[in-house]
Motif scaffolding. Sequence first.
Motif, PDB file in Angstrom:
ATOM      1  N   ALA A  76      49.040  27.191  54.649  1.00  0.00           N
ATOM      2  CA  ALA A  76      48.413  25.902  54.960  1.00  0.00           C
ATOM      3  C   ALA A  76      48.254  25.058  53.692  1.00  0.00           C
ATOM      4  O   ALA A  76      48.391  23.827  53.721  1.00  0.00           O
ATOM      5  N   ARG A  77      48.006  25.720  52.565  1.00  0.00           N
ATOM      6  CA  ARG A  77      47.745  25.000  51.308  1.00  0.00           C
ATOM      7  C   ARG A  77      49.039  24.661  50.579  1.00  0.00           C
ATOM      8  O   ARG A  77      49.172  23.580  50.015  1.00  0.00           O
ATOM      9  N   ASN A  78      50.004  25.587  50.581  1.00  0.00           N
ATOM     10  CA  ASN A  78      51.182  25.452  49.709  1.00  0.00           C
ATOM     11  C   ASN A  78      52.511  25.299  50.447  1.00  0.00           C
ATOM     12  O   ASN A  78      53.507  24.941  49.829  1.00  0.00           O
ATOM     13  N   GLY A  79      52.527  25.623  51.723  1.00  0.00           N
ATOM     14  CA  GLY A  79      53.810  25.712  52.422  1.00  0.00           C
ATOM     15  C   GLY A  79      54.511  27.010  52.074  1.00  0.00           C
ATOM     16  O   GLY A  79      53.968  27.871  51.364  1.00  0.00           O
ATOM     17  N   GLU A  80      55.732  27.153  52.581  1.00  0.00           N
ATOM     18  CA  GLU A  80      56.486  28.384  52.349  1.00  0.00           C
ATOM     19  C   GLU A  80      56.882  28.526  50.884  1.00  0.00           C
ATOM     20  O   GLU A  80      57.148  27.534  50.207  1.00  0.00           O
ATOM     21  N   GLY A  81      56.970  29.764  50.419  1.00  0.00           N
ATOM     22  CA  GLY A  81      57.412  30.004  49.041  1.00  0.00           C
ATOM     23  C   GLY A  81      56.899  31.331  48.516  1.00  0.00           C
ATOM     24  O   GLY A  81      56.402  32.168  49.281  1.00  0.00           O
ATOM     25  N   VAL A  82      57.034  31.512  47.191  1.00  0.00           N
ATOM     26  CA  VAL A  82      56.624  32.778  46.577  1.00  0.00           C
ATOM     27  C   VAL A  82      55.112  32.924  46.648  1.00  0.00           C
ATOM     28  O   VAL A  82      54.369  32.028  46.228  1.00  0.00           O
ATOM     29  N   HIS A  83      54.666  34.057  47.170  1.00  0.00           N
ATOM     30  CA  HIS A  83      53.232  34.338  47.342  1.00  0.00           C
ATOM     31  C   HIS A  83      52.692  35.222  46.220  1.00  0.00           C
ATOM     32  O   HIS A  83      51.597  34.992  45.719  1.00  0.00           O
ATOM     33  N   HIS A  84      53.444  36.250  45.819  1.00  0.00           N
ATOM     34  CA  HIS A  84      52.977  37.141  44.752  1.00  0.00           C
ATOM     35  C   HIS A  84      54.151  37.910  44.153  1.00  0.00           C
ATOM     36  O   HIS A  84      55.243  37.948  44.730  1.00  0.00           O
ATOM     37  N   ILE A  85      53.905  38.529  42.993  1.00  0.00           N
ATOM     38  CA  ILE A  85      54.847  39.476  42.376  1.00  0.00           C
ATOM     39  C   ILE A  85      54.153  40.826  42.318  1.00  0.00           C
ATOM     40  O   ILE A  85      52.964  40.901  41.987  1.00  0.00           O
ATOM     41  N   ALA A  86      54.924  41.894  42.602  1.00  0.00           N
ATOM     42  CA  ALA A  86      54.371  43.247  42.531  1.00  0.00           C
ATOM     43  C   ALA A  86      55.166  44.085  41.539  1.00  0.00           C
ATOM     44  O   ALA A  86      56.402  44.084  41.572  1.00  0.00           O
ATOM     45  N   PHE A  87      54.444  44.789  40.668  1.00  0.00           N
ATOM     46  CA  PHE A  87      55.051  45.687  39.693  1.00  0.00           C
ATOM     47  C   PHE A  87      54.731  47.133  40.069  1.00  0.00           C
ATOM     48  O   PHE A  87      53.612  47.443  40.483  1.00  0.00           O
ATOM     49  N   GLY A  88      55.723  48.024  39.898  1.00  0.00           N
ATOM     50  CA  GLY A  88      55.550  49.416  40.274  1.00  0.00           C
ATOM     51  C   GLY A  88      54.979  50.266  39.154  1.00  0.00           C
ATOM     52  O   GLY A  88      55.276  50.036  37.976  1.00  0.00           O
ATOM     53  N   THR A  89      54.194  51.254  39.546  1.00  0.00           N
ATOM     54  CA  THR A  89      53.613  52.232  38.632  1.00  0.00           C
ATOM     55  C   THR A  89      53.579  53.594  39.329  1.00  0.00           C
ATOM     56  O   THR A  89      53.587  53.660  40.553  1.00  0.00           O
ATOM     57  N   SER A  90      53.507  54.671  38.549  1.00  0.00           N
ATOM     58  CA  SER A  90      53.364  55.993  39.160  1.00  0.00           C
ATOM     59  C   SER A  90      51.899  56.348  39.411  1.00  0.00           C
ATOM     60  O   SER A  90      51.604  57.378  39.996  1.00  0.00           O
ATOM     61  N   ASP A  91      50.965  55.502  38.965  1.00  0.00           N
ATOM     62  CA  ASP A  91      49.536  55.815  39.061  1.00  0.00           C
ATOM     63  C   ASP A  91      48.756  54.513  39.228  1.00  0.00           C
ATOM     64  O   ASP A  91      48.312  53.907  38.243  1.00  0.00           O
ATOM     65  N   VAL A  92      48.589  54.078  40.483  1.00  0.00           N
ATOM     66  CA  VAL A  92      47.981  52.760  40.698  1.00  0.00           C
ATOM     67  C   VAL A  92      46.527  52.716  40.239  1.00  0.00           C
ATOM     68  O   VAL A  92      46.090  51.709  39.655  1.00  0.00           O
ATOM     69  N   ALA A  93      45.777  53.794  40.463  1.00  0.00           N
ATOM     70  CA  ALA A  93      44.359  53.761  40.082  1.00  0.00           C
ATOM     71  C   ALA A  93      44.206  53.731  38.565  1.00  0.00           C
ATOM     72  O   ALA A  93      43.425  52.945  38.014  1.00  0.00           O
ATOM     73  N   GLY A  94      44.972  54.570  37.880  1.00  0.00           N
ATOM     74  CA  GLY A  94      44.894  54.604  36.416  1.00  0.00           C
ATOM     75  C   GLY A  94      45.350  53.296  35.789  1.00  0.00           C
ATOM     76  O   GLY A  94      44.730  52.800  34.837  1.00  0.00           O
ATOM     77  N   THR A  95      46.430  52.738  36.325  1.00  0.00           N
ATOM     78  CA  THR A  95      46.949  51.479  35.783  1.00  0.00           C
ATOM     79  C   THR A  95      45.987  50.332  36.055  1.00  0.00           C
ATOM     80  O   THR A  95      45.766  49.465  35.190  1.00  0.00           O
ATOM     81  N   ALA A  96      45.393  50.318  37.253  1.00  0.00           N
ATOM     82  CA  ALA A  96      44.400  49.277  37.560  1.00  0.00           C
ATOM     83  C   ALA A  96      43.227  49.358  36.583  1.00  0.00           C
ATOM     84  O   ALA A  96      42.739  48.336  36.095  1.00  0.00           O
ATOM     85  N   GLY A  97      42.815  50.584  36.276  1.00  0.00           N
ATOM     86  CA  GLY A  97      41.721  50.753  35.325  1.00  0.00           C
ATOM     87  C   GLY A  97      42.088  50.254  33.932  1.00  0.00           C
ATOM     88  O   GLY A  97      41.296  49.580  33.262  1.00  0.00           O
TER      89      GLY A  97
END
Lengths: 142, 142
Positions: A76-97
């Motif tokens: 509604a705000r931006n129209g169609e297009g790129v919403h986010h980028i995601a990067f891979g890790t083997s340990d999401v909790a540790g990397t988030a920390g």
Amino acid sequence: MLTRIDHVGIACHDLAATTAFYRDTFGFEVAHEEVNEEQGVREVMLRVNGTDDGEASYLQLLEPTRDDSPVAKFLARNGEGVHHIAFGTSDVAGTAGAIGGHGVRVLDAQPRAGSMGSRIAFLHPKDCGGVLTEIVQASDRR
Amino acid sequence: MLTRIDHVGIACHDLAATTAFYRDTFGFEVAHEEVNEEQGVREVMLRVNGTDDGEASYLQLLEPTRDDSPVAKFLARNGEGVHHIAFGTSDVAGTAGAIGGHGVRVLDAQPRAGSMGSRIAFLHPKDCGGVLTEIVQASDRR
């Protein structure tokens, strides 16, 4: 820590039409489809290439399932297009920390369910140069 | 035809600060820096991962060098964030022709100079679901 571009998330109004565009015009194969009720999206994962950490990079097409979902508000705000980028890790909790330790706000204190059985956490776009950023730990069964 | 996510282009106001953020917080290495006078940008390529077509995926950070450049106009309109997605091919001219055959407007009739000696062509975002899309043929020397 972050070992690949896992996917680029693209918001669209018509998932079937957008999937057909990427498949027919660009040649990307549909790897997976699912509905994530928590996030209020119906999504298609298109596999683009394998990555040297043993995983792959995808496009993730996102269509809202309800008007109050974050992706509906984005459209509604931006129209169609790129919403986010995601990067891979083997340990999401540790990397988030670790990323949180650099002063970046982690939006999911506990990792939650992402595409194809993955576990994910979002980072605040204002702390990442205007980019809504996700970190992803792939499922062992992916 | 398109065999990898070559890069995601991110527009920023302060290239040095944004580069430091991605290097220090996410651990991505600077692979290359250059100024593209034709496009009016100063840019940094951060390598994220290798891809199974023998190339790699990057983040491309873009800072305008003049107020009338496309990236300066993007920043004025949208603020910092994702500017475009680029997909890799071994034949930019042939792939541009094939994609144009599907009714997508190719903005560069003749491929032009991209990062690290690559040859590139942009596709009209209105024909690609709101996503400014680039196709890239890497330099043999990359």
